[in-house]
Design a protein around this motif. Structure first.
Motif, PDB file in Angstrom:
ATOM      1  N   GLY A 173       0.816  -1.207   0.000  1.00 12.57           N
ATOM      2  CA  GLY A 173       0.000   0.000   0.000  1.00 12.57           C
ATOM      3  C   GLY A 173       0.850   1.258   0.000  1.00 12.57           C
ATOM      4  O   GLY A 173       0.562   2.223  -0.724  1.00 12.57           O
ATOM      5  N   THR A 174       1.912   1.251   0.806  1.00 13.67           N
ATOM      6  CA  THR A 174       2.812   2.405   0.846  1.00 13.67           C
ATOM      7  C   THR A 174       3.515   2.600  -0.486  1.00 13.67           C
ATOM      8  O   THR A 174       3.707   3.735  -0.944  1.00 13.67           O
ATOM      9  N   TRP A 175       3.901   1.485  -1.139  1.00  7.37           N
ATOM     10  CA  TRP A 175       4.532   1.589  -2.453  1.00  7.37           C
ATOM     11  C   TRP A 175       3.579   2.196  -3.467  1.00  7.37           C
ATOM     12  O   TRP A 175       3.968   3.048  -4.271  1.00  7.37           O
ATOM     13  N   GLN A 176       2.315   1.781  -3.431  1.00  8.88           N
ATOM     14  CA  GLN A 176       1.335   2.342  -4.360  1.00  8.88           C
ATOM     15  C   GLN A 176       1.114   3.830  -4.093  1.00  8.88           C
ATOM     16  O   GLN A 176       0.966   4.623  -5.036  1.00  8.88           O
ATOM     17  N   LEU A 177       1.122   4.231  -2.835  1.00 10.84           N
ATOM     18  CA  LEU A 177       1.003   5.659  -2.529  1.00 10.84           C
ATOM     19  C   LEU A 177       2.196   6.439  -3.078  1.00 10.84           C
ATOM     20  O   LEU A 177       2.042   7.558  -3.582  1.00 10.84           O
ATOM     21  N   GLY A 178       3.385   5.846  -2.961  1.00  8.83           N
ATOM     22  CA  GLY A 178       4.574   6.500  -3.519  1.00  8.83           C
ATOM     23  C   GLY A 178       4.469   6.674  -5.023  1.00  8.83           C
ATOM     24  O   GLY A 178       4.829   7.725  -5.564  1.00  8.83           O
TER      25      GLY A 178
ATOM     26  N   LEU B 266      -3.786   5.169  -6.145  1.00  8.21           N
ATOM     27  CA  LEU B 266      -4.422   5.465  -4.859  1.00  8.21           C
ATOM     28  C   LEU B 266      -5.468   4.403  -4.533  1.00  8.21           C
ATOM     29  O   LEU B 266      -5.570   3.954  -3.378  1.00  8.21           O
ATOM     30  N   GLY B 267      -6.237   3.992  -5.540  1.00  5.04           N
ATOM     31  CA  GLY B 267      -7.227   2.948  -5.310  1.00  5.04           C
ATOM     32  C   GLY B 267      -6.594   1.636  -4.893  1.00  5.04           C
ATOM     33  O   GLY B 267      -7.093   0.960  -3.982  1.00  5.04           O
ATOM     34  N   TYR B 268      -5.484   1.274  -5.526  1.00 10.35           N
ATOM     35  CA  TYR B 268      -4.792   0.044  -5.142  1.00 10.35           C
ATOM     36  C   TYR B 268      -4.217   0.155  -3.728  1.00 10.35           C
ATOM     37  O   TYR B 268      -4.212  -0.828  -2.972  1.00 10.35           O
ATOM     38  N   ALA B 269      -3.730   1.338  -3.362  1.00 11.39           N
ATOM     39  CA  ALA B 269      -3.205   1.523  -2.008  1.00 11.39           C
ATOM     40  C   ALA B 269      -4.303   1.297  -0.978  1.00 11.39           C
ATOM     41  O   ALA B 269      -4.087   0.630   0.045  1.00 11.39           O
ATOM     42  N   VAL B 270      -5.482   1.842  -1.238  1.00 12.89           N
ATOM     43  CA  VAL B 270      -6.607   1.647  -0.317  1.00 12.89           C
ATOM     44  C   VAL B 270      -6.945   0.169  -0.201  1.00 12.89           C
ATOM     45  O   VAL B 270      -7.233  -0.343   0.894  1.00 12.89           O
ATOM     46  N   GLN B 271      -6.891  -0.562  -1.317  1.00 15.47           N
ATOM     47  CA  GLN B 271      -7.188  -1.994  -1.282  1.00 15.47           C
ATOM     48  C   GLN B 271      -6.172  -2.759  -0.434  1.00 15.47           C
ATOM     49  O   GLN B 271      -6.544  -3.627   0.369  1.00 15.47           O
TER      50      GLN B 271
ATOM     51  N   LEU C  56      -6.852  -4.788   3.012  1.00 17.59           N
ATOM     52  CA  LEU C  56      -6.516  -6.190   3.277  1.00 17.59           C
ATOM     53  C   LEU C  56      -5.737  -6.329   4.586  1.00 17.59           C
ATOM     54  O   LEU C  56      -5.956  -7.285   5.350  1.00 17.59           O
ATOM     55  N   ALA C  57      -4.831  -5.395   4.853  1.00 17.38           N
ATOM     56  CA  ALA C  57      -4.090  -5.436   6.118  1.00 17.38           C
ATOM     57  C   ALA C  57      -5.043  -5.306   7.299  1.00 17.38           C
ATOM     58  O   ALA C  57      -4.914  -6.024   8.305  1.00 17.38           O
ATOM     59  N   LEU C  58      -6.016  -4.398   7.186  1.00 17.39           N
ATOM     60  CA  LEU C  58      -6.997  -4.228   8.259  1.00 17.39           C
ATOM     61  C   LEU C  58      -7.867  -5.463   8.405  1.00 17.39           C
ATOM     62  O   LEU C  58      -8.195  -5.883   9.532  1.00 17.39           O
ATOM     63  N   ALA C  59      -8.238  -6.086   7.278  1.00 17.16           N
ATOM     64  CA  ALA C  59      -9.065  -7.291   7.335  1.00 17.16           C
ATOM     65  C   ALA C  59      -8.334  -8.427   8.043  1.00 17.16           C
ATOM     66  O   ALA C  59      -8.937  -9.185   8.820  1.00 17.16           O
ATOM     67  N   VAL C  60      -7.026  -8.563   7.787  1.00 13.70           N
ATOM     68  CA  VAL C  60      -6.242  -9.598   8.461  1.00 13.70           C
ATOM     69  C   VAL C  60      -6.201  -9.337   9.967  1.00 13.70           C
ATOM     70  O   VAL C  60      -6.352 -10.254  10.782  1.00 13.70           O
TER      71      VAL C  60
END
Length: 249
Positions: free
Chosen positions: A25-30, A212-217, A221-225
């Protein structure tokens, strides 16, 4: 003890998964921030259109920067370089590049003359000779990234070169030139000649909002885990008896 080990193993896996998803997610934000900065830089450059000399294309210190350039010279009588895997309006095609020698001398540069569609059999379209125009202007930009593809040049039957990436040293060697400028001139669409053109700086790539959309996804997933691990832990504890069963007489 076995329950404790199982719980520890489960949380270890959950933490590893959350770390992986958060990293992605952080990579996608970058990537989103990087591309947005590129779009902002391009918008400012196109708004100002302060012309630099064509020699600026050879400046290694600015090889990754955008700029507007204009000048005179001549197209060299050399084979065209066709950049493969270029889409426009959802159709596959190639972008046509010609070597241009600026006046009063200097390192030649590639000029992007625009896009041509490819038929289903991928037969290369016939190309006109190099333009006779001596004045060029447009956006100086680094060649499109090849991504994970390996840069390759394939000579075609008509003498043109089909390229998967525009690596200046390789293209210069294939054209028999001592060198090519590290930046390409994206020819101004308002100038006559060439093919279908635009000045998009991120063609054939994901726009910032997609990253940005992929970062949110990934963060989701991290929150779901995390939620799943907490629920399973609480259920396991709820099922564990707190007291030993009483023996009735």
């Amino acid at each position: 003890m076995s329950r404790r080990r199982t719980l520890l193993a489960g949380w270890t896996l959950a933490l590893l998964a959350m770390a992986l998803f958060a990293t992605l997610g952080t990579w996608q934000l970058g990537r989103q921030e990087q591309k947005q900065r590129r779009l902002d830089e391009a918008a400012l450059t196109l708004q100002r259109r302060e012309p630099q000399p064509l020699a600026a294309a050879a400046d290694q210190a600015a090889a990754r920067a955008l700029g507007w350039a204009a000048g005179t010279g001549r197209y060299l009588d050399l084979p065209a370089v066709l950049l493969d895997n270029q889409q426009r309006g959802g159709r596959p095609g190639v972008r046509v590049h010609r070597a241009f020698s600026p006046e009063p001398g200097g390192v030649p540069l590639l000029v992007d003359l625009g896009w041509l569609p490819l038929p289903a059999d991928r037969r290369m379209p016939p190309l006109p000779p190099p333009p006779a125009a001596r004045h060029v202007a447009g956006l100086l930009a680094p060649p499109p990234s090849a991504g994970l593809a390996r840069a390759a040049l394939q000579p075609q039957a008509d003498g043109t070169l089909l390229a998967t990436a525009l690596e200046p040293k390789s293209v210069a060697a294939a054209l028999g030139l001592p060198a090519l400028a590290p930046r390409v001139l994206r020819l101004d669409p308002e100038l006559a000649g060439g093919h279908a053109r635009d000045l998009e700086v991120l063609p054939n790539t994901l726009p910032p909002e997609r990253h940005l959309g992929y970062a949110v996804q990934w963060y989701g997933l991290a929150l779901a885990v995390l939620v799943t691990a907490l629920v399973l832990t609480f259920r396991r504890r709820a099922r564990r008896p707190s007291d030993k069963p009483q023996v009735r007489p």
